[in-house]
Design a protein around this motif. Structure first.
Motif, mmCIF file in Angstrom:
data_model
loop_
_atom_site.group_PDB
_atom_site.id
_atom_site.type_symbol
_atom_site.label_atom_id
_atom_site.label_comp_id
_atom_site.label_asym_id
_atom_site.label_seq_id
_atom_site.Cartn_x
_atom_site.Cartn_y
_atom_site.Cartn_z
ATOM 1 N N HIS A 115 0.841 -1.208 0.000
ATOM 2 C CA HIS A 115 0.000 0.000 0.000
ATOM 3 C C HIS A 115 0.870 1.249 0.000
ATOM 4 N N ASP A 148 6.424 2.179 6.231
ATOM 5 C CA ASP A 148 5.029 1.680 6.161
ATOM 6 C C ASP A 148 4.284 2.461 5.092
ATOM 7 N N GLU A 182 -5.131 1.089 2.944
ATOM 8 C CA GLU A 182 -4.796 0.066 3.944
ATOM 9 C C GLU A 182 -4.914 0.610 5.362
ATOM 10 N N GLU A 183 -4.469 1.850 5.540
ATOM 11 C CA GLU A 183 -4.417 2.388 6.903
ATOM 12 C C GLU A 183 -5.801 2.649 7.487
ATOM 13 N N ASP A 211 4.655 -5.733 4.457
ATOM 14 C CA ASP A 211 4.091 -4.564 5.134
ATOM 15 C C ASP A 211 4.191 -4.752 6.643
ATOM 16 N N ARG A 358 -7.526 -5.321 19.163
ATOM 17 C CA ARG A 358 -6.756 -6.190 18.253
ATOM 18 C C ARG A 358 -7.208 -7.608 18.542
ATOM 19 N N THR A 432 -2.137 -5.148 12.083
ATOM 20 C CA THR A 432 -3.150 -5.758 11.220
ATOM 21 C C THR A 432 -2.910 -5.407 9.766
ATOM 22 N N HIS A 460 3.711 4.547 12.174
ATOM 23 C CA HIS A 460 2.596 5.358 12.692
ATOM 24 C C HIS A 460 3.065 6.395 13.719
HETATM 25 C C1 LIG Z 1 2.775 -3.469 11.448
HETATM 26 C C2 LIG Z 1 1.505 -3.361 10.632
HETATM 27 C C3 LIG Z 1 1.082 -4.735 10.216
HETATM 28 C C4 LIG Z 1 1.742 -2.441 9.470
HETATM 29 C C5 LIG Z 1 0.481 -2.090 8.684
HETATM 30 N N1 LIG Z 1 0.773 -1.261 7.577
HETATM 31 C C6 LIG Z 1 -0.475 -1.301 9.532
HETATM 32 O O1 LIG Z 1 -0.134 -0.292 10.084
HETATM 33 N N2 LIG Z 1 -1.716 -1.732 9.579
HETATM 34 C C7 LIG Z 1 -2.761 -1.064 10.280
HETATM 35 C C8 LIG Z 1 -2.752 -1.365 11.741
HETATM 36 O O2 LIG Z 1 -3.369 -0.579 12.472
HETATM 37 O O3 LIG Z 1 -2.172 -2.360 12.202
#
Ligand SMILES: CC(C)C[C@H](N)C(=O)NCC(=O)O
Length: 491
Positions: A115, A148, A182-183, A211, A358, A432, A460
């Protein structure tokens, strides 16, 4: 070994045709050029969570498509519809970019997913450098989206580019599927994958996702991710914000109600208080315990990296298990709450908490939605408040788990060994990748996550980065990996 069997051996291993030195030498001599491309990509504020940035995101998708076209791919930009924007209007989702390099039926076909959207970033959040200006400090390339996921996506594109530039035949057919949401939960992508199941995916053998990040300085292969159920809990009271001196003590405040119910989600020691959630967690087997015990992970550097003296768990296995295979609740923010500097004395009329859970295998977003909504309603009811509570789940992304003994992982081990001279750790990821599970369920293809980001890349966070080393050696890893995959025998 006689000469005939040596030739057979070389052919079988592919060693005779794999021009690894030549390919990686090209990577070395083009390092600065690869970094320049990353600089251009990081400069685009492709923040998918901010609809005001949507034109930048569309531009980012165009740039991605153009880059893939330039190196000879058959590229398509697939319309995946619209989304509702906060003001009630609809706004176009970024198109999904697909590309294809080769369609030789005698070869394996891999599909690389990535992404090019990013999380929000502002200098005033505490960045030491401008987030959208790639800045090289001591071999680390700082910028939002650097790790990322822009550098890994580029590393994959460069992998194909290197083969093309040297006029060396790719050992496998390579397809790309690059998205821009994706985010925020990969909006529109599930439907696209369903639609493309028997078209784009018909000849795909394996899906590769890069990713995520290593766990330590040792390279890693990732075989699981947690899912994410993201909630809004809104408490609404008076018809307008009120002066806390004039009205305080006479009204039941929405913020007090909200904080009260949020406090009932998770205990100080990390125990989720929502009935039914903890019960869904699989028991840690002896085999897993042993696997975690053998993983290279230094608790002290972990603490140092995030600036904490004490963690929730004091031994490695518990910590890793709670990072990867236990659910957790995180409270992210409260919309409508006063959050600027200064001392505004207001009673906000309406506040919306943002929190997420999560989740791990065996947890289903629809069930989690019901459990959370019913629980919060019952906790709120006990407060006997006249305010109104409204709970909604806005993202329901499932967890993903693969079999780490699959040949894709053996191929990963061989590629890591070739490039880094060491064995990788087999790890899971606490974050995720919403689409991983859809790929698995809808296409039935096997998936591997092959990270190149460093454990301290700060995804992030403020000062996100990827090191030159990981970016460049990561590109070599992908080159080596394609060769390994080309040799996986059909089941
Ligand atoms: C470390 C994650 C799997 C990286 C991925 N790009 C991400 O930030 N996904 C969204 C999340 O909130 O986990």
């Amino acid at each position: 070994m006689n000469s005939i069997s040596l030739v057979c051996f070389l052919l079988w291993t592919g060693a005779s045709s794999f021009k690894f030195e030549e390919l990686t030498q090209y990577v070395n001599t083009h390092e600065e050029e690869f970094i320049e491309t990353l600089r251009k990509w990081v400069a685009v504020e492709s923040d998918s969570s901010d609809v005001a940035k949507r034109p930048d995101l569309h531009r980012m998708m165009d740039m991605t498509a153009e880059k893939l076209r330039l190196i000879g791919g058959t590229v398509q930009m697939i319309d995946v519809g619209t989304q509702a924007s906060p003001n009630g209007s609809t706004i176009a989702l970024p198109k999904v970019v697909t590309a294809q390099f080769g369609s030789d039926p005698s070869k394996r076909t891999v599909c690389v997913y990535g992404h090019v959207d990013v999380q929000p970033a502002k200098k005033e959040d505490g960045w030491a450098t401008e987030p959208y200006e790639l800045t090289d400090i001591d071999g680390n390339l700082y910028g939002r989206g650097a790790s990322d996921n822009k550098a890994p996506v580029l590393a994959w594109i460069h992998t194909v580019e290197v083969y093309k530039a040297l006029n060396i035949e790719l050992p496998v057919n390579v397809k790309f599927i690059i998205e821009g949401m994706e985010e925020t939960g990969s909006n529109g992508l599930d439907e696209m994958i369903e639609d493309q199941k028997d078209i784009f995916f018909s000849d795909v053998d394996y899906i590769i996702i890069s990713d995520c990040v290593w766990l330590s300085k040792r390279p890693a292969l990732t075989y699981g991710t947690r899912g994410n159920c993201y909630f809004f809990a809104q408490v609404e009271g008076p018809k307008k914000d009120l002066h806390s001196g004039v009205y305080g003590g006479t009204v039941i405040e929405p913020m007090t109600d909200l904080i009260g119910i949020l406090d009932k989600l998770i205990s100080p020691s990390g125990e989720i208080l929502i009935p039914g959630i903890r019960e869904a967690v699989a028991h840690l087997s002896d085999e897993e315990w042993k696997m975690y015990q053998d993983i290279e992970f230094d608790m002290e550097s972990y603490k140092k990296d995030i600036g904490m003296d004490k963690l929730m768990y004091s031994n490695k296995v518990d910590l890793l298990a709670h990072r990867w295979r236990h659910p957790t609740v995180s409270i992210h923010g409260i919309e409508g709450a006063f959050s600027s500097t200064g001392t505004k004395t207001v009673i906000p009329a309406k506040v919306i908490a943002k929190f997420s859970i999560r989740q791990v295998p065996k947890m289903d977003p629809a069930t989690v939605e019901k459990q959370v909504t019913e629980y919060l309603r019952s906790v709120f009811a006990k407060r006997k408040s006249p305010n109104k509570l409204n709970v909604t789940m806005v993202i329901g992304a499932k967890p993903w788990l693969a079999d780490p003994t699959h040949p894709l992982f053996e191929a990963g081990k061989a590629a890591v060994k070739r490039v880094f001279g060491t064995e990788p750790d087999l790890i899971r990821e606490g974050g995720t990748i919403p689409i991983a599970r859809t790929f698995q369920d809808v296409t039935g293809k096997s998936i591997i996550m092959l990270p190149i980001g460093g454990f301290d890349d700060g995804l992030h966070s403020q000062n996100e980065k990827i090191s030159r080393y990981n970016y460049i050696e990561g590109t070599k890893l992908f080159i080596a990996y394609l060769n390994e995959v080309s040799q996986i025998k059909k089941y």
